[in-house]
Design an enzyme around this catalytic site. Structure first.
Site, PDB file in Angstrom:
ATOM      1  N   HIS A 183      -8.064  -4.821  -0.923  1.00 48.72           N
ATOM      2  CA  HIS A 183      -6.862  -3.993  -1.052  1.00 48.72           C
ATOM      3  C   HIS A 183      -5.606  -4.807  -0.802  1.00 48.72           C
ATOM      4  O   HIS A 183      -4.724  -4.876  -1.657  1.00 48.72           O
ATOM      5  CB  HIS A 183      -6.954  -2.820  -0.078  1.00 48.72           C
ATOM      6  CG  HIS A 183      -5.763  -1.922  -0.103  1.00 48.72           C
ATOM      7  ND1 HIS A 183      -5.223  -1.443  -1.279  1.00 48.72           N
ATOM      8  CD2 HIS A 183      -4.994  -1.414   0.892  1.00 48.72           C
ATOM      9  CE1 HIS A 183      -4.181  -0.678  -0.998  1.00 48.72           C
ATOM     10  NE2 HIS A 183      -4.016  -0.651   0.314  1.00 48.72           N
TER      11      HIS A 183
ATOM     12  N   ASP B 196      -9.284  -3.031  -6.976  1.00 49.44           N
ATOM     13  CA  ASP B 196      -8.861  -2.316  -5.773  1.00 49.44           C
ATOM     14  C   ASP B 196      -9.293  -0.851  -5.884  1.00 49.44           C
ATOM     15  O   ASP B 196      -8.861  -0.127  -6.777  1.00 49.44           O
ATOM     16  CB  ASP B 196      -7.347  -2.416  -5.637  1.00 49.44           C
ATOM     17  CG  ASP B 196      -6.826  -1.882  -4.310  1.00 49.44           C
ATOM     18  OD1 ASP B 196      -7.553  -1.115  -3.652  1.00 49.44           O
ATOM     19  OD2 ASP B 196      -5.698  -2.229  -3.933  1.00 49.44           O
TER      20      ASP B 196
ATOM     21  N   SER C 174       0.833  -1.205   0.000  1.00 49.53           N
ATOM     22  CA  SER C 174       0.000   0.000   0.000  1.00 49.53           C
ATOM     23  C   SER C 174       0.870   1.259   0.000  1.00 49.53           C
ATOM     24  O   SER C 174       1.742   1.415  -0.848  1.00 49.53           O
ATOM     25  CB  SER C 174      -0.946  -0.044   1.188  1.00 49.53           C
ATOM     26  OG  SER C 174      -1.952   0.942   1.087  1.00 49.53           O
TER      27      SER C 174
END
Length: 637
Positions: free
Chosen positions: A600, A555, A469
């Site tokens: 995610h 995502d 991320s």
């Protein structure tokens, strides 16, 4: 939100070195509520897993491999609410089960984030819940069931940069509506005895002031950063005079301290802390204001809190990336901390954990946590896996991961670099690594890797880097600025195109993220600064490490488009460099693995874990036979 949602996952170590994930469970009254197979169940004896009552079959929702993410039981156990998700999506469904001789689903609500029960003056159960749309949580609803069924919107947050979540105080006296962005918060109180009355504002939002609220004996205990220094401190005030001018300082933290959680009991307040990269528990006696500070075992890197209702004990678990959680209980009567007895994990004797520091170029000392085998010889020739995140004031994840355990057993060194932008040393540590100080995090990462090499931990040709991320920003920036420091990189759902993403206000999270990255659309200073570190913007023809990227097709947090654009531009730059370098140049491998689904990060994906480890071993020219055999002890392939 994790600290106040209290949604925890337990892991239990078996003597055979296997581990088992225990789904979310809640103890209420004489029952334990949890997931068994594809069903929501309850049992009277948590040790008797074969004797349970099925309340709801998740297969009725026709979802692919659903699991229960959160459970809340109504005060008198007439209803239970459960939030259900799947691994490949962030979407959720909240089902309401009426508890009777024949349990039945009373209602279901889509896209619920947080939810809590209270009981009104007429003993009717009222469910408050937040609704999430496009990853934004702005609406609060309240609902009743049975003969007096209703469902109404109760509150809507107008500022798109804020989100809303609910928290029920430990004594269930107040339901708090928490309205927050990255740096500012506002809390409203709903009376748990009169939930239909208008809510009471504690303190109107003040830019830069964060606060969270607990309650005990008609007093509010407020964890806040108001005042100097701008780190968290504990304050209190009477519940009927909640405004900020009435807050009295109750307890202050040491410098370089991160407040991880707070738990309130009848006569004690327990603070879970990280100070100078070590874990502590502070037990405050509320009758005499005494403080007992307990330094926890040096191997411990993270807490897992228990949803505990026992007023006499405070149970919790400690874990590390290579050691499954172990139970501890602080007993207030004895004033002592007791640890779980029984099977002692062999990793205790076969590995070492070191707390080191690297000096960044501006003189800041950056903490690192390093793991390696006790009997490793010539560490300079061992492979090294460096972890980094450095964003949102969040700590680097250091929960138990079986694949990390296996790497250490196979001779790897693991290094966790707690760079600025994260939260390991408190709120200022985050402030020093966001907006126009984001490059501090990159300088810290470079200093950490160079320090590790300088102290004899591995070498560049055996060094790898991993991030997920927002950690992809610093990892990607390092690949542009100092590619010679690492041999290979694995990224999961990485944020790589900061500039274009933050200029697109149609994306779900752009407005919420302005406090972290800046506003390049309206602020030229922010725009130019982002250009200096943005991984996508700084790709150039040069040598790069091999990079394996795992991305998810739908995502919403890190759009696939930016990752694909980054990968294509990187491959073009590498091809141009190879052409200029001539024959004999070994082109790095750039792999983009696009997984289906809309989640995610899927932490427990066996496919992802296998692909990443295989990639690292192949890039370093290592034999992976034994590591995959060892993984089978932990993961069901």
């Amino acid at each position: 939100m994790d600290a106040f949602e209290k949604v925890r996952t337990k892991l239990e170590t078996q003597p055979q070195e296997e581990y088992e994930i225990i789904n979310v469970e809640v103890k209420h009254g004489g029952f334990v509520y949890y997931q068994e197979g594809c069903c929501l169940v309850r049992s009277k004896d948590e040790e008797d897993n074969d004797n349970y009552e099925v309340l709801f079959n998740l297969e009725e929702l026709k979802l692919d491999q659903p699991f229960i993410d959160c459970i809340r039981v109504a005060p008198d156990e007439k209803y239970v609410a459960a939030k259900i998700r799947t691994e490949d999506s962030e979407a959720s469904t909240c089902v309401i089960i009426k508890l009777s001789d024949q349990p039945v689903m009373e209602a279901s609500f889509p896209n619920v984030s947080s939810f809590e029960w209270v009981k009104d003056e007429e003993d009717e159960d009222v469910l408050f819940y937040t609704f999430q749309r496009n990853l934004r949580c702005h609406d609060v609803y309240r609902a009743t069931f049975g003969d007096n069924k209703r469902n109404e919107r109760f509150y809507t947050e107008k500022d798109p940069s804020y989100f809303v979540f609910l928290y029920l105080t430990k004594d269930s006296r107040f339901l708090t509506i928490n309205i927050m962005n990255k740096t500012t918060s506002e809390v409203w109180l709903i009376d748990g005895l009169s939930p239909w009355d208008p809510p009471v504002l504690i303190q109107k939002r003040i830019h830069g002031v964060l606060y969270y609220v607990e309650h005990r004996d008609d007093e509010l205990y407020i964890l806040t950063n108001v005042g100097e220094p701008t780190e968290f401190k504990l304050m209190r005030t009477a519940a009927d005079t909640p405004a900020i001018m009435n807050w009295d300082l109750f307890f202050t933290m040491k410098r370089n301290t991160k407040v991880i959680d707070l738990d309130m009991f009848k006569d004690h307040c327990v603070l879970f802390l990280k100070h100078s990269n070590l874990l502590y528990v502070n037990v405050i006696g509320l009758a005499d204001d005494s403080v007992r500070s307990l330094k926890l075992p040096p191997w411990a890197c993270g807490f897992i809190m228990d949803t505990n209702s026992d007023p006499k004990n405070c149970p919790f678990q400690l874990c590390s990336p290579i050691r499954p959680p172990k139970y501890y209980t602080y007993k207030f009567a004895e004033g002592k901390l007791f640890e779980e007895t029984g099977h002692e994990d062999p990793i205790t004797k076969t590995s070492r954990v070191l707390r080191l520091e690297a000096k960044s170029k501006d003189g800041k000392l950056v903490p690192m946590t390093v793991f390696h085998k006790t009997d490793s010889e010539d560490l300079q020739k061992k492979p090294l896996l460096v972890h980094v995140y450095g964003a949102y004031g969040m700590d680097l994840k250091m929960n138990f991961r079986p694949e990390r355990r296996v790497l250490v057993d196979d001779g790897w060194i693991l290094a966790y670099c707690h760079v600025r932008g994260g939260g390991e040393l408190g709120l200022q540590w985050h402030a020093d690594g966001r907006l126009t100080k984001k490059l501090n995090g990159l300088a810290d990462l470079e200093a950490c890797i160079k320090t590790l090499h300088g102290q004899g931990f591995s070498q560049p040709s055996l060094t790898t880097l991993t991030a997920f991320s927002a950690g992809g920003v610093l990892a990607g920036a390092l690949c542009n600025s100092n590619p010679e420091l690492v041999r290979a990189v694995t990224l999961e759902a990485p944020f790589l195109d900061v500039l274009n993403t933050m200029m697109d206000t149609t994306l779900p999270l752009t407005l919420e993220e302005l406090e972290e990255w800046g506003n390049p659309s309206s602020d030229e200073k922010h725009k130019n600064y982002i250009k200096r570190y943005c991984p996508y913007q700084n790709i150039k023809p040069q040598h790069y490490p091999s990079i394996h990227i795992t991305a998810y097709e739908n995502d919403e947090r890190v759009p696939l488009k930016g990752i694909v654009s980054y990968t294509e531009k990187l491959k073009e730059a590498i091809a141009e460099h190879a052409k200029d370098t001539g024959e004999g140049y070994q082109t790095p491998n750039i792999i983009l693995d696009i997984q289906p689904g809309g989640n995610h990060v899927i932490e427990d994906s066996h496919k992802k874990i296998t692909a990443q480890i295989k990639f690292l071993y192949e890039e370093l020219g290592l034999d992976s036979t034994s590591v995959f055999e060892d993984l089978k002890k932990y993961l069901k392939f």
